[in-house]
Design a protein around this motif. Structure first.
Motif, short mmCIF file in Angstrom:
data_model
loop_
_atom_site.label_atom_id
_atom_site.label_comp_id
_atom_site.label_asym_id
_atom_site.label_seq_id
_atom_site.Cartn_x
_atom_site.Cartn_y
_atom_site.Cartn_z
N ASP A 423 0.81 -1.37 -0.21
CA ASP A 423 0.20 -0.10 0.08
C ASP A 423 0.62 1.17 -0.32
OD1 ASP A 423 -2.01 2.21 0.56
OD2 ASP A 423 -2.15 1.80 2.33
N TRP A 424 1.14 1.88 -0.90
CA TRP A 424 2.31 2.37 -1.14
C TRP A 424 1.41 3.90 -1.16
CZ3 TRP A 424 7.57 3.00 -1.92
CH2 TRP A 424 8.13 1.43 -1.80
N LEU A 425 0.46 3.94 -1.13
CA LEU A 425 -0.76 5.40 -1.12
C LEU A 425 -1.21 5.60 0.48
CD1 LEU A 425 -3.64 4.62 -3.59
CD2 LEU A 425 -1.02 5.87 -4.20
N GLY A 426 -0.66 4.16 0.82
CA GLY A 426 -1.18 4.83 2.84
C GLY A 426 -0.15 4.60 2.93
N LEU A 427 1.17 4.34 3.22
CA LEU A 427 2.25 4.66 3.28
C LEU A 427 2.65 6.65 3.27
CD1 LEU A 427 4.62 3.92 4.75
CD2 LEU A 427 5.96 3.87 2.48
N TYR A 428 2.36 6.91 1.91
CA TYR A 428 2.99 8.08 1.80
C TYR A 428 1.92 9.55 2.44
CZ TYR A 428 5.57 7.72 -3.05
OH TYR A 428 6.35 7.15 -3.78
N ARG A 429 0.54 8.88 2.56
CA ARG A 429 -0.50 9.70 3.32
C ARG A 429 0.00 9.96 4.54
NH1 ARG A 429 -5.10 11.00 0.48
NH2 ARG A 429 -5.52 10.16 -1.16
N ARG A 430 0.57 8.38 5.38
CA ARG A 430 0.99 9.05 6.38
C ARG A 430 2.32 8.73 7.17
NH1 ARG A 430 0.24 4.63 10.50
NH2 ARG A 430 1.57 4.40 12.43
N PHE A 431 2.98 9.08 5.14
CA PHE A 431 4.21 9.98 5.40
C PHE A 431 4.04 11.62 5.11
CE2 PHE A 431 7.28 11.91 2.55
CZ PHE A 431 8.95 12.10 3.76
N PHE A 432 2.78 12.25 5.05
CA PHE A 432 2.59 13.83 5.32
C PHE A 432 2.26 13.96 6.70
CE2 PHE A 432 1.08 12.85 0.41
CZ PHE A 432 2.16 13.33 -0.21
N ARG A 433 2.03 13.14 7.46
CA ARG A 433 2.08 13.66 9.22
C ARG A 433 3.16 13.46 9.57
NH1 ARG A 433 -3.16 10.10 8.34
NH2 ARG A 433 -1.96 8.97 10.31
N SER A 434 4.30 13.11 9.07
CA SER A 434 5.37 13.11 9.18
C SER A 434 6.71 14.45 10.19
CB SER A 434 6.38 11.98 9.64
OG SER A 434 6.86 12.09 8.33
N PRO A 435 7.24 14.10 10.73
CA PRO A 435 8.15 15.53 10.76
C PRO A 435 9.25 15.51 9.84
CG PRO A 435 8.31 14.64 13.47
CD PRO A 435 7.16 13.48 11.97
N ASN A 436 9.45 14.19 9.01
CA ASN A 436 10.05 13.65 8.34
C ASN A 436 9.62 14.74 6.99
OD1 ASN A 436 11.91 12.51 9.38
ND2 ASN A 436 11.43 10.45 9.05
N PHE A 437 8.65 14.99 6.73
CA PHE A 437 7.81 15.30 5.60
C PHE A 437 8.03 16.71 5.69
CE2 PHE A 437 4.39 17.50 3.73
CZ PHE A 437 4.63 17.48 2.00
N ASP A 438 7.36 16.65 6.27
CA ASP A 438 7.91 18.36 7.43
C ASP A 438 9.16 18.94 6.35
OD1 ASP A 438 6.33 21.19 7.82
OD2 ASP A 438 8.31 20.69 9.69
N GLY A 439 10.13 18.79 7.48
CA GLY A 439 11.47 18.92 6.83
C GLY A 439 12.50 18.32 5.78
N TRP A 440 11.58 17.30 5.12
CA TRP A 440 12.01 17.51 3.29
C TRP A 440 11.80 18.64 2.53
CZ3 TRP A 440 8.43 16.90 -0.43
CH2 TRP A 440 8.78 16.31 -1.75
N TYR A 441 9.73 19.02 3.00
CA TYR A 441 9.49 20.23 2.07
C TYR A 441 10.50 21.53 2.46
CZ TYR A 441 5.85 23.29 0.15
OH TYR A 441 5.41 23.99 0.06
N ARG A 442 10.25 21.52 3.94
CA ARG A 442 10.62 22.85 4.14
C ARG A 442 12.03 22.95 3.48
NH1 ARG A 442 8.96 25.78 9.08
NH2 ARG A 442 6.96 24.56 10.09
N GLN A 443 12.98 21.63 3.64
CA GLN A 443 14.52 22.13 3.11
C GLN A 443 14.13 22.87 1.28
OE1 GLN A 443 17.41 22.39 4.41
NE2 GLN A 443 18.41 22.26 2.37
N ARG A 444 13.08 21.69 0.45
CA ARG A 444 13.76 21.97 -0.93
C ARG A 444 12.85 23.01 -1.39
NH1 ARG A 444 14.83 21.09 -4.45
NH2 ARG A 444 13.94 19.90 -5.87
N HIS A 445 11.80 23.76 -0.38
CA HIS A 445 10.66 24.96 -0.28
C HIS A 445 11.92 25.83 -1.09
CE1 HIS A 445 8.54 28.61 -0.74
NE2 HIS A 445 7.18 27.47 -1.13
#
Length: 528
Positions: A423-445
Motif C-alpha cells: 500500500d504505497w498510497l497509504g504509506l505516503y498519506r501517513r508520511f505527510f503527517r510526519s516530521p520527516n515530510f515537513d523537514g524535507w518539504y521545508r528544505q526543498r522549498h
C-alpha cells in the motif's frame, strides 16, 4: 561522578551534569575492559550558540545527514572498567569523552581508540598534547581528503560532499606526499557496520525502515550503551539520503533533563528514537507504541536468531525477552530476496563490510524509490523560467497539494523503480503527517526559493537598464536602487546559487543608475 578535565568547549552546569551521567553505563555492568558508545545532547535553553566561521559554507556543501548541528551536541565515549584494589569501590572506572557538533561517529571513535588507552596511563599531560595537535587540524571541507596527525599516527579520511552520488564508494584522493608512517585510512567518516547492528532484526528491516520514515516514537532497550547507541544510529541512518528530521538519543539515562518529558503519560510520546539500558525504562516507557528489545550483538557463522514481533501487552516488567513489541502493520511487503542474499553471504563467509554494503544499497534504493516521485512533483511546482521578468517580483512557487501528488503515482510512482508490492498510497498519506515530510518539504522549498532569486538576478543582468529608466520618475529609480541593493546583500548572505560575475554586474548597474540621478540624490544614496 566527577568531570576531571575539560578542554576547549564551555558548557553550563546542567550540561556538564548531563555529560557526566551520559559518559557512564546507566545500569550495573559486571563486564571488565574497554567499551565505546555515543550520545546526543540537547543544547540548554538560553545558551548562546557558538557559530564557527565555516558553519554556513560547510553545511551548504555537506550532505544533509552530516551537517553541523546548532541545537545539539554529539558525545563520543571511551569507557574503561578494570579491577583496582587501590580504588575505594575496588574498580578503576573512567571515561574519556569527545564532544562535537559533527556526527562523525566513525572518525571520532577511531580517534578515541588511539587517545584513550594512552590517557588512562599518563592522564592530563597526554591529553593536553593531543588537544594541541587537534587544534592544528584543518577544518572539514566536504569533498576533500584530510590527513589528521595525532600521537605519531596520521588518520586519513574523506569528508563526504553533497554532490557525491548516493551509494557510491568514497573517492580515494590520497595526497601525493609520502606519508610516514603509513596513514590509518578510514573507509568512512560516519558509516557504521549496518549488518552487524541489524543482524538480530534482518527479517524486520522493512518494518523498521517504515517506522523511521514515518517518524514513529521508538525505544531501543539494550544490554549496554554500545548496543543501544549503535542500533539507534543505524536506524536513523537507514533513510539516507533523506534526512531523519526527528529527535534521536543514541543513549539516554534516567538522569537526563528530558526524562519527565519522555516518560509522562499525560500526552502522546514525542517523535523520537531513544536508546536505553536501565531496566527501569521497561516500566516507565511501556506506553510507547514501538519497543525494540535486543541482546548483545555477536557475529556468528550463521544467521543470528531473529527477534519476533510481539504485542505490547506481552512486555513484562522483568525478564522481557528480545523482540519488537508493537501493533504496527507494515504498508509494504517484506523483501525476501534481500534476506536470501544476506543468508547466502553468511554461508559463504562474506566479509561483514560487503554484507553491510548490500544492506545499505537495498535501503538506499528503497528510500530513493519512495522519494523520487515527491522530487518530480515538487519540481513541477517551480514557475517556468520565461515567467521570470526583471522588473517584477519573481512568481511564487505553487502550493504542494497532496491529492494532486497522489494522482501522479499511477503513472510515475515507486513501482517504476521498486519491485516491492504493498500500500504505497497509504504509506505516503501517513508520511505527510510526519516530521520527516515537513523537514524535507521545508528544505526543498528553501532551495527552490533561492533558485528563483538567482534566476531573477540573472534576468535583471540581461535587461536593458538604461531603456527602462527613460520614462521612470526619480522615486521609482531610487526604489529600484534600494531593492537591487537588498537583493545583492541577500544573495551574498544566503550564498545564492548565482555566479560572482552576475553579482558584479548588478553592482555595476546600481552605480550606473545612481550616476544618472541629480547630485543631491547621488550623495544620499552613496551614504545610504
Amino acid at each position: 561522578m566527577v568531570m576531571e578535565n575539560f578542554f576547549t568547549m564551555c558548557f553550563c552546569l546542567l550540561q556538564k551534569t548531563s555529560i557526566c551521567y551520559l559518559s557512564f553505563p546507566d545500569s550495573y555492568s559486571g563486564g571488565l575492559g574497554d567499551t565505546q558508545f555515543s550520545f546526543r545532547l540537547r543544547q540548554s535553553g538560553g545558551q548562546r550558540t557558538t557559530h564557527y566561521e565555516d558553519d554556513g559554507e560547510y553545511n551548504r556543501e555537506a550532505p544533509l545527514t552530516l551537517q553541523r548541528e546548532s541545537a545539539h551536541y554529539f558525545g563520543y565515549v571511551y569507557f574503561r572498567q578494570v579491577k583496582d584494589s587501590s580504588m575505594k569501590r575496588g574498580y578503576f572506572q573512567k571515561s574519556l569523552v569527545l564532544v562535537s557538533r559533527l556526527p562523525y561517529v566513525n572518525l571520532f571513535q577511531s580517534l578515541l581508540q588511539l587517545i584513550a588507552p594512552e590517557y588512562f596511563d599518563k592522564l592530563e599531560p597526554c591529553l593536553e598534547a593531543v588537544c594541541n595537535e587537534i587544534d592544528q587540524w584543518p577544518p572539514p571541507v566536504p569533498g576533500q581528503t584530510l590527513n589528521l596527525p595525532v600521537m605519531g599516527v596520521v588518520i586519513q579520511v574523506r569528508i563526504p560532499s553533497r554532490v557525491d552520488k548516493p551509494g557510491s564508494s568514497p573517492v580515494k584522493q590520497f595526497n601525493q606526499e609520502n606519508l610516514l608512517p603509513a596513514p590509518l585510512v578510514l573507509p568512512s567518516v560516519h558509516e557504521l557496520d549496518l549488518f552487524r547492528c541489524f543482524q538480530p532484526v534482518l527479517i524486520h528491516i522493512q518494518m523498521l525502515w517504515e517506522l523511521m520514515l514515518l517518524g514513529e516514537p521508538i525505544v531501543v532497550m539494550a544490554p549496554s550503551p554500545t548496543v543501544s547507541s549503535e542500533m539507534v544510529l543505524a536506524l536513523t541512518s537507514c533513510l539516507a539520503p533523506l534526512k531523519y528530521c526527528c529527535d534521536y538519543r543514541p543513549y539516554f539515562t534516567i538522569h537526563d533533563s528530558e526524562f519527565k518529558e519522555y516518560t509522562t503519560r499525560t500526552q502522546a510520546p514525542p517523535n523520537i528514537a531513544v536508546g536505553v539500558t536501565n531496566p527501569f525504562f521497561i516500566k516507565t516507557l511501556q506506553h510507547w507504541p514501538h519497543i525494540l528489545r535486543v541482546g548483545e550483538l555477536r557475529m556468528s557463522g550463521d544467521l543470528p536468531k531473529q527477534v519476533k514481533v510481539k504485542k505490547l501487552n506481552k512486555l513484562k516488567t522483568l525478564d522481557t525477552k528480545p523482540g519488537i513489541y508493537t501493533s504496527y502493520k507494515t504498508f509494504l511487503h517484506k523483501d525476501k530476496t534481500l534476506i536470501k542474499r544476506l543468508l547466502k553471504g553468511i554461508q559463504r563467509k562474506r566479509p561483514s563490510e560487503v554484507q553491510s554494503a548490500l544492506l545499505r544499497r537495498h535501503l538506499l534504493e528503497l528510500t530513493q524509490s519512495f522519494i523520487i516521485p515527491l522530487e518530480h512533483y515538487i519540481a513541477s511546482l517551480m514557475p517556468l523560467q520565461r515567467a521570470i521578468t526583471p522588473w517584477k517580483n519573481p512568481p511564487q512557487i505553487r502550493p504542494f497539494r497532496q491529492e494532486d501528488f497522489m494522482k501522479t503515482l499511477e503513472h510515475a510512482g515507486p513501482q517504476l523503480t521498486c519491485v516491492l508490492k504493498g500500500d504505497w498510497l497509504g504509506l505516503y498519506r501517513r508520511f505527510f503527517r510526519s516530521p520527516n515530510f515537513d523537514g524535507w518539504y521545508r528544505q526543498r522549498h528553501k532551495e527552490m526559493t533561492q533558485k528563483l532569486e538567482a534566476l531573477h538576478l540573472e534576468a535583471i543582468c540581461e535587461a536593458n537598464i538604461v531603456a527602462w529608466m527613460k520614462d521612470k520618475s526619480e522615486v521609482e529609480i531610487v526604489d529600484l536602487v534600494l531593492k537591487l541593493r537588498e537583493k545583492l546583500v541577500r544573495a551574498r548572505c544566503q550564498h545564492l546559487p548565482v555566479k560572482e560575475e552576475t553579482l558584479q554586474r548588478v553592482s555595476l548597474y546600481i552605480e550606473t543608475i545612481i550616476d544618472s540621478l541629480p547630485e543631491d540624490l547621488q550623495t544620499v544614496l552613496h551614504h545610504h
